[in-house]
Design a protein around this motif. Structure first.
Motif, PDB file in Angstrom:
ATOM      1  N   THR A 232      24.091 -37.223   8.774  1.00 47.80           N
ATOM      2  CA  THR A 232      24.862 -38.168   8.674  1.00 47.80           C
ATOM      3  C   THR A 232      26.230 -37.901   9.826  1.00 47.80           C
ATOM      4  O   THR A 232      26.252 -38.481  10.630  1.00 47.80           O
ATOM      5  CB  THR A 232      25.652 -37.932   8.291  1.00 47.80           C
ATOM      6  OG1 THR A 232      24.897 -38.634   6.212  1.00 47.80           O
ATOM      7  CG2 THR A 232      26.472 -39.659   7.669  1.00 47.80           C
ATOM      8  N   THR A 233      26.872 -36.523   9.968  1.00 49.56           N
ATOM      9  CA  THR A 233      27.202 -36.556  11.018  1.00 49.56           C
ATOM     10  C   THR A 233      26.942 -36.434  12.987  1.00 49.56           C
ATOM     11  O   THR A 233      27.885 -36.706  13.310  1.00 49.56           O
ATOM     12  CB  THR A 233      27.665 -34.542  10.840  1.00 49.56           C
ATOM     13  OG1 THR A 233      28.371 -34.280   9.349  1.00 49.56           O
ATOM     14  CG2 THR A 233      28.530 -34.122  12.291  1.00 49.56           C
ATOM     15  N   GLU A 234      26.206 -36.032  12.800  1.00 49.27           N
ATOM     16  CA  GLU A 234      25.082 -36.175  13.791  1.00 49.27           C
ATOM     17  C   GLU A 234      24.702 -37.929  14.302  1.00 49.27           C
ATOM     18  O   GLU A 234      25.016 -38.015  15.328  1.00 49.27           O
ATOM     19  CB  GLU A 234      23.764 -35.709  13.965  1.00 49.27           C
ATOM     20  CG  GLU A 234      23.067 -34.411  14.181  1.00 49.27           C
ATOM     21  CD  GLU A 234      22.143 -33.583  14.246  1.00 49.27           C
ATOM     22  OE1 GLU A 234      20.846 -34.848  14.870  1.00 49.27           O
ATOM     23  OE2 GLU A 234      22.007 -32.458  14.798  1.00 49.27           O
ATOM     24  N   ALA A 235      24.604 -38.572  13.504  1.00 46.88           N
ATOM     25  CA  ALA A 235      25.021 -39.795  13.977  1.00 46.88           C
ATOM     26  C   ALA A 235      26.001 -39.976  13.819  1.00 46.88           C
ATOM     27  O   ALA A 235      26.087 -41.692  14.760  1.00 46.88           O
ATOM     28  CB  ALA A 235      24.546 -40.577  12.519  1.00 46.88           C
ATOM     29  N   ILE A 236      27.572 -40.011  13.852  1.00 45.08           N
ATOM     30  CA  ILE A 236      28.525 -40.729  13.744  1.00 45.08           C
ATOM     31  C   ILE A 236      29.480 -40.213  15.160  1.00 45.08           C
ATOM     32  O   ILE A 236      29.816 -40.787  15.805  1.00 45.08           O
ATOM     33  CB  ILE A 236      29.469 -40.187  12.212  1.00 45.08           C
ATOM     34  CG1 ILE A 236      29.211 -40.740  10.877  1.00 45.08           C
ATOM     35  CG2 ILE A 236      31.135 -39.878  12.866  1.00 45.08           C
ATOM     36  CD1 ILE A 236      30.532 -40.258   9.880  1.00 45.08           C
ATOM     37  N   GLN A 237      29.258 -38.667  15.156  1.00 45.20           N
ATOM     38  CA  GLN A 237      29.398 -38.298  16.746  1.00 45.20           C
ATOM     39  C   GLN A 237      28.549 -38.810  17.858  1.00 45.20           C
ATOM     40  O   GLN A 237      28.807 -38.985  19.138  1.00 45.20           O
ATOM     41  CB  GLN A 237      28.778 -36.294  16.113  1.00 45.20           C
ATOM     42  CG  GLN A 237      29.883 -35.397  15.674  1.00 45.20           C
ATOM     43  CD  GLN A 237      29.764 -34.512  15.791  1.00 45.20           C
ATOM     44  OE1 GLN A 237      28.474 -34.457  15.786  1.00 45.20           O
ATOM     45  NE2 GLN A 237      30.080 -32.820  15.001  1.00 45.20           N
ATOM     46  N   GLU A 238      26.940 -39.186  18.085  1.00 50.41           N
ATOM     47  CA  GLU A 238      26.279 -39.573  18.494  1.00 50.41           C
ATOM     48  C   GLU A 238      26.686 -41.580  19.119  1.00 50.41           C
ATOM     49  O   GLU A 238      27.131 -41.237  20.142  1.00 50.41           O
ATOM     50  CB  GLU A 238      24.867 -39.809  18.261  1.00 50.41           C
ATOM     51  CG  GLU A 238      24.102 -39.782  19.477  1.00 50.41           C
ATOM     52  CD  GLU A 238      23.234 -40.460  19.393  1.00 50.41           C
ATOM     53  OE1 GLU A 238      21.459 -40.590  19.759  1.00 50.41           O
ATOM     54  OE2 GLU A 238      22.470 -39.679  18.145  1.00 50.41           O
ATOM     55  N   ALA A 239      26.327 -42.262  17.387  1.00 58.14           N
ATOM     56  CA  ALA A 239      27.305 -43.462  18.329  1.00 58.14           C
ATOM     57  C   ALA A 239      28.539 -43.257  18.837  1.00 58.14           C
ATOM     58  O   ALA A 239      29.075 -44.174  20.139  1.00 58.14           O
ATOM     59  CB  ALA A 239      27.591 -43.808  16.521  1.00 58.14           C
ATOM     60  N   GLY A 240      30.122 -42.529  18.422  1.00 66.91           N
ATOM     61  CA  GLY A 240      31.121 -42.307  18.888  1.00 66.91           C
ATOM     62  C   GLY A 240      31.036 -42.352  20.217  1.00 66.91           C
ATOM     63  O   GLY A 240      31.777 -42.344  21.065  1.00 66.91           O
ATOM     64  N   SER A 241      29.811 -40.893  20.760  1.00 65.22           N
ATOM     65  CA  SER A 241      29.875 -40.082  22.000  1.00 65.22           C
ATOM     66  C   SER A 241      29.748 -41.432  22.853  1.00 65.22           C
ATOM     67  O   SER A 241      29.704 -41.436  24.080  1.00 65.22           O
ATOM     68  CB  SER A 241      29.502 -39.001  21.632  1.00 65.22           C
ATOM     69  OG  SER A 241      27.846 -39.882  21.819  1.00 65.22           O
ATOM     70  N   ARG A 242      28.143 -41.576  22.553  1.00 63.46           N
ATOM     71  CA  ARG A 242      27.549 -42.911  23.213  1.00 63.46           C
ATOM     72  C   ARG A 242      28.712 -43.761  23.671  1.00 63.46           C
ATOM     73  O   ARG A 242      28.390 -44.440  24.840  1.00 63.46           O
ATOM     74  CB  ARG A 242      26.194 -43.147  22.482  1.00 63.46           C
ATOM     75  CG  ARG A 242      24.793 -42.478  22.894  1.00 63.46           C
ATOM     76  CD  ARG A 242      23.286 -42.957  21.753  1.00 63.46           C
ATOM     77  NE  ARG A 242      23.280 -43.320  22.639  1.00 63.46           N
ATOM     78  CZ  ARG A 242      22.497 -44.266  22.235  1.00 63.46           C
ATOM     79  NH1 ARG A 242      21.438 -43.089  20.821  1.00 63.46           N
ATOM     80  NH2 ARG A 242      21.457 -45.595  22.486  1.00 63.46           N
ATOM     81  N   VAL A 243      29.654 -44.590  22.733  1.00 67.51           N
ATOM     82  CA  VAL A 243      30.278 -45.808  23.357  1.00 67.51           C
ATOM     83  C   VAL A 243      30.980 -44.990  23.417  1.00 67.51           C
ATOM     84  O   VAL A 243      31.898 -46.224  24.585  1.00 67.51           O
ATOM     85  CB  VAL A 243      30.372 -46.577  21.869  1.00 67.51           C
ATOM     86  CG1 VAL A 243      31.472 -47.203  22.030  1.00 67.51           C
ATOM     87  CG2 VAL A 243      29.371 -47.385  20.827  1.00 67.51           C
TER      88      VAL A 243
END
Length: 663
Positions: A232-243
């Motif tokens: 879950t932490t990886e998903a949140i970080q990747e979504a935020g960084s990519r956007v």
């Protein structure tokens, strides 16, 4: 029913209907209907709740974009509340100022449009006059004029005598009373209340989301992925960084496009150049459609302003130069504007979000789809989102090639190979992609799902692929010869590959050597032998390739050149060691002065200890090691001729009787 009766019944069924096929089914395969119903429910909620969800979506995306700025201010020592307020105030002041400037320029262009009417009419007339009498424009114009004349004649046609005239309809009269100032002010402010309220809601939500960003993250983790904190932490970080990276880099790319555009339009004399540069910055956030609109508007204005055509050509040249520079220099340099989405997914997402939320949804389509793709990457239930929207290939290169081999499509397989060979060599392609693809086919053959016809089709497609890559092989061979000549001209001896280096060492020179390559047991082995033969040809060796069907025929043994240095037998099945031993022994008996070896291909192209095959001079498991052994200068091993065991027969009956007595 007894067990014997059951057996008889099954046997009868098999005789009548043939052997039964057993299809493997997943015992725990969930139904797709609940997931499909959930998707429909989410779409309905998004559509009917857009009045509330749209400002929230804008606020979330702005939070992603402004979070790095707020974090940077906090690192500089500014308190949390002050950093958030300063960030939000500066961002929205920039947006409001941007909107006011654009609105002022639009009003000015609207006022000046009637002045350009004469130029537009003159150019249209010039286009009409430039055509011949049989031109399309003239024909369309004459048709429109004739239809107009017929309609006007029908209206002015007098009423026939004897017919009563139609009574005139009463004219509606509306009495306007002078309105009060308060009512006038209300009518002006009323339409603005909705957008102002939405803007205020967005500002408030962005402020609170920036203030409680860590708290919201923890609550989301507790709600969604408490059982798997890492994922879950990886998903949140990747979504935020990519956007955030997409929004920031896209803004930089658009500014690098809009500012030179405004300067270029100002230089050639287009009115309101700042407006078109600012519109280009905004419209380029809309995928594919936005840049087209940003190009058409200045071109139309140039068409209206200039009585001639030179200004239109200048504006078109400006856009052409900027597009080439942006696509080939700026975007590859920044590289951060990539979203991880396929081009088709971006188009489909733009259509979907525009249908849901209108023009604002069109602008937000790419960031929202990025979030969905990240969700599909980390949540197994939504993995189809990553497959549908993601830009990464869903099949490995070997799987993609195997699929093309099964389909009998050598052209597309060649295209994929040429893309791979733009950066790597033919040896790498065959070792990392082609041979593993044949190993996949061999697995299917062993499972019984690959028929003999399909194996022949895979073989034929693979051979066509090898022949299509012959030109690239010749180019690599010429490069090898040029490097060898340069080495000899410089007086440096060519260094042979060091032992023990594995696949990292270079292949030896094959000039003056002859190698015979043959498949072991089937057409798939023949295809691997053809690929090995081409690699040996690249090294300068003379190679003769044969099929496995030539081995049982003793006359086919004449295919082996007498001056051969090595004979290589290829097997895709690792369990073919016994058959490989027999073939190697047969070749060693016939050609004792030639090195004979076998290749037992493995799936992971890594050097490992191959099995021992008795009289084989070498056994390889990878393409590089096989080529190295085939071109080696080592002498062949000596083979002791096989002795025939003969039994001496007794000369008389006495001897026979004595022998029986001893037994």
């Amino acid at each position: 029913m007894s067990s014997s009766d059951a057996k008889i019944t099954e046997a009868e069924l098999e005789n009548d209907l043939g052997p039964r096929r057993v299809y493997s089914t997943s015992p725990s395969s969930p139904s797709r209907m609940p997931a499909f119903a959930s998707v429909l429910a989410v779409i309905a909620i998004l559509y009917f709740g857009k009045e509330v969800l749209l400002p929230l979506a804008i606020a979330v995306l702005l939070t992603f974009a402004l979070a790095p700025i707020s974090s940077r201010l906090r690192k500089l020592g500014m308190p949390r509340i002050a950093a958030v307020i300063v960030t939000v105030v500066i961002a929205f002041l920039v947006l409001v100022l941007f909107g006011l400037v654009v609105a002022g320029h639009v009003a000015e262009v609207a006022q000046n449009l009637p002045a350009y009417q004469g130029n537009i009419i003159a150019k249209i007339r010039s286009l009409q006059e430039s055509g011949t009498d049989s031109g399309i424009v003239r024909r369309l114009t004459s048709v429109v004029e004739s239809v107009g004349r017929e309609l006007s004649n029908a209206e002015e046609r007098p009423v026939a005598p004897g017919t009563a005239s139609r009574p005139r309809e009463p004219v509606l009269v509306e009495i306007f009373a002078p309105s009060r100032p308060i009512e006038t002010l209300t009518s002006l402010i009323g339409p603005l209340l909705g957008p102002i309220a939405s803007l205020g809601l967005i500002i408030v939500v962005v402020i609170f989301m920036l203030l409680e960003r860590e708290e919201l993250r923890d609550r989301f983790i507790r709600l969604v992925g408490y059982g798997d904190l890492h994922r879950t932490t990886e998903a949140i970080q990747e979504a935020g960084s990519r956007v955030a990276r997409y929004l920031l880099m896209q803004l930089v790319v658009n500014c690098a496009y809009g500012v030179p555009l405004a300067l270029g339009l100002w230089a050639v004399g287009i009115p309101n150049p700042a407006l078109w540069g600012m519109l280009a910055i905004v419209l380029r956030f809309v995928p594919y459609i936005g840049p087209v609109i940003a190009t058409v508007l200045p071109l139309f204005l140039a068409f209206a302003v200039d009585p001639g055509w030179s200004l239109v050509l200048w504006v078109g040249a400006i856009f052409l130069v900027l597009e080439l520079t942006s696509n080939n220099v700026i975007e590859p340099w920044l590289y951060g504007s990539r979203t991880g989405l396929s081009p088709l997914a971006i188009i489909v997402a733009a259509i979907f979000w525009a249908w849901l939320w209108g023009p604002v949804g069109l602008v937000l389509s790419t960031p929202l789809t990025v979030c969905l793709a990240v969700l599909g990457r980390y949540v197994p239930q939504f993995e189809f989102l990553e497959v549908v929207f993601g830009s990464d290939p869903v099949l490995d290169p070997k799987e993609r090639l195997y699929q093309r081999l099964l389909a009998g499509d050598p052209d597309e397989a060649t295209d994929y190979a040429e893309e791979f060979l733009e950066e790597d060599y033919l040896e790498d392609y065959y070792g990392k992609v082609a041979i593993p693809a044949l190993l996949l086919a061999e697995k299917d053959r062993r499972r019984g799902v690959l028929t003999a016809e399909q194996m022949e089709q895979v073989f034929g497609t693979a051979i066509t692929l090898v022949s299509n890559l012959a030109e690239i092989a010749e180019e690599e061979e010429q490069e090898e010869e040029e490097e060898q000549k340069e080495t000899e001209a410089a007086g440096r001896p060519s260094t042979p590959p060091k032992e023990g280096n594995g696949d990292e060492s270079e292949l030896p020179d094959g000039r003056g050597k002859t190698v015979f390559c043959v498949g072991g047991r089937g057409p798939l082995d023949d295809a691997s032998a053809a690929m090995l033969a081409q690699i040996l040809q690249v090294q300068g060796a003379e190679v003769v390739a044969a099929r496995h069907s030539d081995i049982p025929n003793r006359r086919a043994m004449s295919l082996v050149p007498k001056q051969s240095n090595a004979i290589v037998v290829c097997f895709l099945n690792e369990d073919s060691a016994r058959h490989a031993t027999i073939l190697v022994r047969r070749f060693k008996r016939i050609y004792p002065a030639i090195r004979v070896g076998a290749v037992l291909w493995v799936e992971n192209q890594e050097e490992r200890q191959p099995p021992a095959l008795g009289e084989a001079d070498f056994v390889a498991t990878t393409l590089t090691s096989a080529a190295r052994e085939a071109l080696a200068d080592a002498p062949p091993s000596l083979v002791t001729p096989a002795r025939k065991i003969r039994t001496r027969r007794p000369s008389n009956k006495t001897g026979i009787a004595a022998a029986r007595a001893e037994i």
